[in-house]
Design a protein around this motif. Structure first.
Motif, short mmCIF file in Angstrom:
data_model
loop_
_atom_site.label_atom_id
_atom_site.label_comp_id
_atom_site.label_asym_id
_atom_site.label_seq_id
_atom_site.Cartn_x
_atom_site.Cartn_y
_atom_site.Cartn_z
N UNK A 22 0.81 -1.57 0.04
CA UNK A 22 0.05 0.16 0.10
C UNK A 22 0.84 1.71 0.74
N UNK A 23 2.29 1.25 0.79
CA UNK A 23 3.20 2.04 1.13
C UNK A 23 3.20 2.85 -0.46
N UNK A 24 3.61 1.42 -1.22
CA UNK A 24 4.34 1.72 -3.03
C UNK A 24 3.02 2.74 -3.53
N UNK A 25 2.38 1.94 -3.43
CA UNK A 25 1.32 2.94 -4.08
C UNK A 25 0.67 3.96 -3.96
N UNK A 26 0.37 4.33 -2.52
CA UNK A 26 0.55 5.73 -2.34
C UNK A 26 1.90 6.74 -3.18
N UNK A 27 2.35 6.18 -2.75
CA UNK A 27 3.65 6.43 -2.80
C UNK A 27 4.29 7.17 -4.59
N UNK A 28 3.70 6.19 -5.49
CA UNK A 28 3.39 5.40 -6.99
C UNK A 28 1.61 6.58 -7.68
N UNK A 29 1.49 6.97 -6.05
CA UNK A 29 -0.07 8.14 -7.28
C UNK A 29 -0.99 6.64 -7.45
N UNK A 30 -0.44 5.60 -7.00
CA UNK A 30 -1.45 4.22 -8.12
C UNK A 30 -2.70 4.31 -6.99
N UNK A 31 -2.58 4.69 -5.50
CA UNK A 31 -3.70 3.49 -4.92
C UNK A 31 -4.70 4.05 -5.40
N UNK A 32 -6.13 3.77 -5.96
CA UNK A 32 -7.16 3.07 -6.09
C UNK A 32 -8.18 3.08 -4.92
N UNK A 33 -8.77 4.53 -4.95
CA UNK A 33 -10.04 3.98 -3.44
C UNK A 33 -9.37 3.68 -2.24
N UNK A 34 -8.43 4.05 -1.47
CA UNK A 34 -6.89 3.96 -1.15
C UNK A 34 -8.14 3.50 1.07
N UNK A 35 -8.21 2.73 1.30
CA UNK A 35 -8.92 2.82 2.67
C UNK A 35 -7.43 2.27 3.77
N UNK A 36 -8.07 3.52 4.88
CA UNK A 36 -6.95 2.98 6.02
C UNK A 36 -7.81 2.88 7.23
N UNK A 37 -7.66 2.15 8.26
CA UNK A 37 -7.80 1.21 9.07
C UNK A 37 -7.24 1.77 10.75
N UNK A 38 -7.88 2.48 10.85
CA UNK A 38 -6.41 2.91 12.14
C UNK A 38 -7.42 2.82 13.95
N UNK A 39 -6.89 3.08 14.53
CA UNK A 39 -7.41 3.34 16.42
C UNK A 39 -8.12 4.02 15.86
N UNK A 40 -9.35 4.55 16.45
CA UNK A 40 -9.85 5.94 16.37
C UNK A 40 -9.26 6.97 17.57
N UNK A 41 -8.98 7.83 17.51
CA UNK A 41 -8.35 8.67 17.99
C UNK A 41 -8.76 8.57 19.78
N UNK A 42 -8.06 8.72 21.08
CA UNK A 42 -9.02 8.33 22.34
C UNK A 42 -10.18 7.01 22.27
N UNK A 43 -10.12 6.31 21.34
CA UNK A 43 -11.78 5.61 21.19
C UNK A 43 -11.20 4.06 22.00
N UNK A 44 -12.31 3.92 21.97
CA UNK A 44 -12.42 2.16 21.73
C UNK A 44 -12.26 1.42 20.76
N UNK A 45 -12.11 1.90 20.30
CA UNK A 45 -12.32 0.79 18.90
C UNK A 45 -11.70 1.22 16.94
N UNK A 46 -11.75 0.09 16.39
CA UNK A 46 -11.57 0.56 14.91
C UNK A 46 -11.86 1.92 14.18
N UNK A 47 -11.65 2.78 13.15
CA UNK A 47 -12.20 3.34 12.40
C UNK A 47 -11.31 3.22 11.37
N UNK A 48 -12.93 3.50 9.70
CA UNK A 48 -12.13 3.45 8.68
C UNK A 48 -12.16 4.22 7.81
N UNK A 49 -11.34 4.90 7.13
CA UNK A 49 -11.91 5.77 6.12
C UNK A 49 -10.74 5.67 4.47
N UNK A 50 -11.80 5.79 4.13
CA UNK A 50 -11.99 5.60 2.72
C UNK A 50 -11.37 6.54 1.34
#
Lengths: 505, 398
Positions: B237-265
């Motif tokens: 994924x990191x390479x794709x981001x750098x190549x400007x080739x990421x197609x509708x990338x999604x990032x899943x990360x722990x919510x800030x100060x929260x208690x679960x995961x959050x996903x951003x597309x």
């Protein structure tokens, strides 16, 4: 008969008996010729009425001719000249015996009087002819519903109803040694190109034939290039179409006995024009014209493209489409060209059968044909389904061309193009198309290039070729047809709302 | 006069069929449309695997078969042959075929791992040389043998190559075609990168049987024309981001100060790279801008009252930045591959500098400093604002 008519111009005799004898020889064994002799009148005041039954209105003849004559005879006064007694509107005299015979054959009644060297010719009209009806071949949604009939006088009257101008000239010809068919050349003086009119008159006068039964006879005598598949004259059944053509500077040829009126000079583009294009708003006209142009391409090239692409240029098709075609063609025994030819010929035969058969049977033919071609042949694995689609699309495409004779030429040309495509691929199609283009470029209709407007290019004429500009923009007549009187209307008539609209306040 | 001309024309026309023939005529039922080729490296040379659909089995009218892979007879055929060169293998295949192998509709070129390690250039020669072959076919790498990968009976599509093609098509913003790959090979300071696939096994329910399936795993990076590494997960994924080739990338990360995961597309992700050269030191300024929306929120975290997502965006920026940096580091040191084309970028903006270092680029590349800056924007939260199914008092407003 011919001998009487053409040798030494015999004249009407003073003696009634002599005239009668001669007429009876002329009309020997013509059971429909009626001789109405006077009875109870002294021989020196005798007269005779001659007409052909069925083509004269006997009721009117009795009312306008016989009744006054009998009344005069009954009163005992012998009139030296019978003409003042006759109440018919159309009355003429002639002393030429041949003209009298012609007049009688043409549907007039002739009155011979003892002691007069002239015969009176009375026209009462009549004869049963079809009345004015909606044209069967050129239907419209919007536009006049009347069509030409078989009677030339009705037809010229229909044009006169539309163009009430003394500039509309109608010149009469009689063609056909036996049929003596009335032919009229109509044109707008001052608008039509006099060169073209002189030429058409010359060509008409050169026709020597025993009979003219339809305008098609004349068309083949006066066209420019006999060996072209493209029609160089158009025909119409619609008075409004004929009037529109006259107004653009073309001429029209009316032929007695047919509702089809010939018009020329024509261009290729008229093939794609229907009268309705000019009646509906210009958006509709333009869009329909594009549709027809696109389908003209289909009608001409689609089977050829299919054959050449599937047998030579498989790489040109999208993969999935190719796989579908391949799957459909998997068990077909014939090469694509043969398959297409079989189906196209079958379709043409079906169409022909549908036209010729009685209307009730025609329905059955199309149902049977659809069944045989559409389903059974495909299911039996004789032809593939894509071919059925191609053939029916081509058929529909050829129906979108408004002019029947032009559509036929496209139908015919489809076959050589298809064969060239099957033999040489797209290369062959290109060669065929080039040949066609060259032919169209050198084709003339009464001296007017067939592709006028586009080639040679005429500025402003594309407005009625590729699109249909609004009426207020068509201020000039097409230059390719006539150079005279080009202005149709003053320019700058585009409508607009009033400058100070009330809603503004 | 005219009759004579007619006769002459008729003679000419009649001669035409004799002079030429329908030699090139090729009915569609005499052709096998190869839809995919697999290439593996074996001892003798290469093993070529061709896959072509069986038109008779595709369900056309008149053929009794149809249905495809699910019901007994398959709607496609796979044939693999070994030989010293690719052309030789094709010839051997043709000898065992009643139909002409036709490559104009080849849509995928699958390169086995071994063949990829031995070099792409010899394989691509025939693809470019023969006009029937299309440069627009998609190319990808498989882990293990290409033949095994192509033999997977896919359930969704009628033909495996269709599946492979869709996989390749959806992985990158500009899917890698043969043309793109040749371009990357020929450009100075740029290495190809291709999607790589594996054969996985389905995990059906208790009653079901495990079946093989195709899966797109990550990115195969090359050094020159030789496979240098297979990247997967965040590294790819990191390479794709750098190549400007990421197609509708999604990032899943722990919510800030929260208690679960959050996903951003992200709907838009743009990467701009600008080289800065100062005294022999080359720095690549990698500027990533992305806009997206929240695709999932399992936590009790809710963005600020004014519906800005500053905190989330900040977390995202950090996450993407570290992901890209890690990937680039691995490329620089571990694989020695430059799929982003940093050399090419340098060549374009600083041609003089490039000319000085082009021969030592591989060495220099390791020392290039990557300055990644990420600027994300979370534009909205989807159709709901708050995490659904949680009572108001349990929310963690920031």
């Amino acid at each position: 008969m011919t001998s009487i008519r053409h040798t030494a111009k015999p004249r009407v005799s003073r003696e009634l008996d002599e005239n009668m004898t001669r007429l009876q020889v002329t009309f020997d064994r013509c059971a429909d010729v009626v001789f109405r002799m006077t009875e109870g009148v002294p021989a020196e005041h005798g007269y005779c009425l001659v007409y052909i039954s069925g083509i004269v209105d006997t009721a009117r003849l009795g009312e306008e001719v016989l009744r006054p004559l009998l009344a005069a005879a009954g009163s005992g006064e012998a009139a030296a000249d019978l003409a003042p007694l006759i109440t018919s509107a159309e009355l003429s005299r002639t002393s030429d015996y041949g003209s009298v015979v012609d007049a009688i054959l043409g549907g007039r009644a002739a009155v011979f009087c003892q002691g007069q060297e002239e015969a009176l010719l009375i026209s009462t009209g009549g004869g049963t002819r079809r009345s004015v009806q909606e044209p069967a071949t050129e239907a419209v949604v919007r536009g006049p519903r009347e069509g030409f009939t078989e009677d030339i006088h009705v037809n010229t009257a229909l044009i006169r109803f539309k163009i009430k101008s003394p500039d509309l000239k109608l010149e009469a010809f009689t063609l056909g040694e036996q049929t003596r068919t009335g032919v009229m050349l109509a044109y707008l003086e001052g608008t039509a190109d006099p060169e073209v009119i002189r030429e058409v008159k010359r060509r008409l006068e050169h026709i020597r034939i025993d009979g003219i039964l339809e305008s098609g006879y004349i068309e083949e005598f006066i066209e420019d290039e006999a060996f072209s598949p493209f029609p160089q004259l158009h025909y119409t059944e619609r008075p409004d179409t004929a009037a529109a053509q006259l107004l653009e500077g073309r001429f029209a040829v009316f032929v007695d006995g047919t509702p089809f009126v010939l018009m020329a000079p024509v261009t290729f583009w008229e093939m794609l024009q229907a009268s309705e294009d000019y009646y509906e708003r210009y958006f509709i006209g333009t869009l329909l014209r594009w549709l027809r142009l696109g389908f003209l391409f289909f009608a001409l090239f689609l089977p050829g493209i299919y054959v050449s692409v599937t047998t030579y240029h498989q790489d040109m098709l999208p993969t999935n489409l190719l796989l579908s075609i391949a799957a459909a063609r998997e068990s077909i025994p014939f090469p694509a060209l043969i398959e297409t030819l079989i189906m196209e010929v079958a379709f043409e035969a079906l169409r022909e059968a549908g036209i010729r058969l009685p209307k009730t049977l025609g329905q059955a033919v199309s149902i049977l044909g659809a069944l045989v071609i559409g389903q059974a042949a495909v299911q039996a694995g004789i032809v593939s389904a894509p071919i059925v689609i191609i053939v029916s699309l081509t058929g529909i495409a050829s129906f979108t061309i408004p002019r029947f004779n032009a559509a036929i030429s496209i139908r015919i040309l489809r076959f050589p193009i298809m064969i060239m495509g099957g033999l040489f691929g797209l290369f062959g199609m290109v060669i065929a198309t080039l040949w066609l283009a060259v032919h169209l470029c050198q084709l003339r209709s009464f001296g007017v290039p067939y592709l006028s407007g586009m080639a040679p290019y005429q500025k402003g004429e594309l407005g009625d070729i590729l699109v249909r500009v609004p009426w207020w923009r068509m201020s000039r007549r097409p230059l390719s047809i006539t150079g005279l009187n080009r202005k149709r209307m003053p320019a700058g008539q585009r409508p607009a709302p009033p400058p100070h609209s009330r809603s503004k306040g | 006069m005219f009759r004579r001309e007619c006769k002459q024309a008729a003679v000419l026309v009649l001669c035409l069929p004799l002079l030429t023939g329908c030699w090139d005529r090729r009915e569609v039922n005499d052709v096998a449309f190869v839809s995919g080729t697999g290439i593996d490296k074996v001892k003798e040379g290469y093993r070529t695997t061709v896959l072509y659909p069986l038109a008779g089995q595709l369900g056309g009218v008149g053929s009794s078969g149809g249905g495809g892979g699910t019901s007994g007879s398959r709607s496609w055929h796979l044939d693999s042959v070994t030989g010293t060169s690719l052309k030789e293998t094709n010839n051997i295949q043709q000898q065992a075929m009643s139909r002409q192998l036709y490559f104009a509709h080849r849509r995928v070129l699958v390169i086995g791992e071994g063949a990829a390690r031995s070099g792409l250039a010899p394989i691509l020669d025939i693809v470019a040389r023969v006009p029937q072959n299309r440069m627009t076919g998609y190319i990808l790498v498989t882990k293990g043998d290409a033949r095994d990968f192509m033999d997977v009976d896919v359930e969704v599509e009628k033909i495996p190559t269709e599946m492979i093609r869709e996989l390749a098509l959806n992985y990158m913003r500009t899917p890698r075609t043969v043309k793109e790959t040749v371009h990357a090979l020929l450009s100075e300071g740029m290495d190809p990168a291709l999607p790589y696939c594996v054969v996985d096994r389905t995990k059906p329910g208790r009653s079901g049987q495990q079946k093989p399936m195709m899966k797109l795993e990550g990115l195969a990076v090359f050094r020159e024309d030789k496979l240098a590494g297979l990247l997967k997960g965040e590294e790819a994924q990191g390479v794709l981001w750098a190549m400007n080739e990421a197609k509708r990338p999604t990032i899943v990360l722990p919510a800030p100060g929260g208690t679960g995961m959050q996903a951003v597309q992200f709907a838009v992700a743009q990467t701009r790279i600008r080289p800065v050269v100062s005294g022999g030191k080359i720095t690549m300024r990698i500027d990533i801008r992305a806009r997206g929306s929240i695709a999932e929120n399992q936590s009790n975290y809710i963005s600020g009252k004014d519906y800005t997502h500053a905190k989330l965006e900040e977390t995202l920026n950090r996450k993407i930045k570290s992901m890209v940096e890690k990937s680039l580091k691995a490329l620089q040191t571990e694989y020695g591959s430059d799929p982003v084309g940093f050399g090419d970028i340098l060549y374009r903006s600083e041609p003089k500098v490039w000319r000085g270092i082009r021969d030592q680029w591989r060495e220099k590349y390791k020392e290039v400093e990557m300055a990644v800056s990420v600027h994300t924007q979370v534009q909205h939260t989807g159709t709901i604002v708050k995490p659904i199914g949680r009572k108001e008092r349990m929310m963690n407003h920031e």
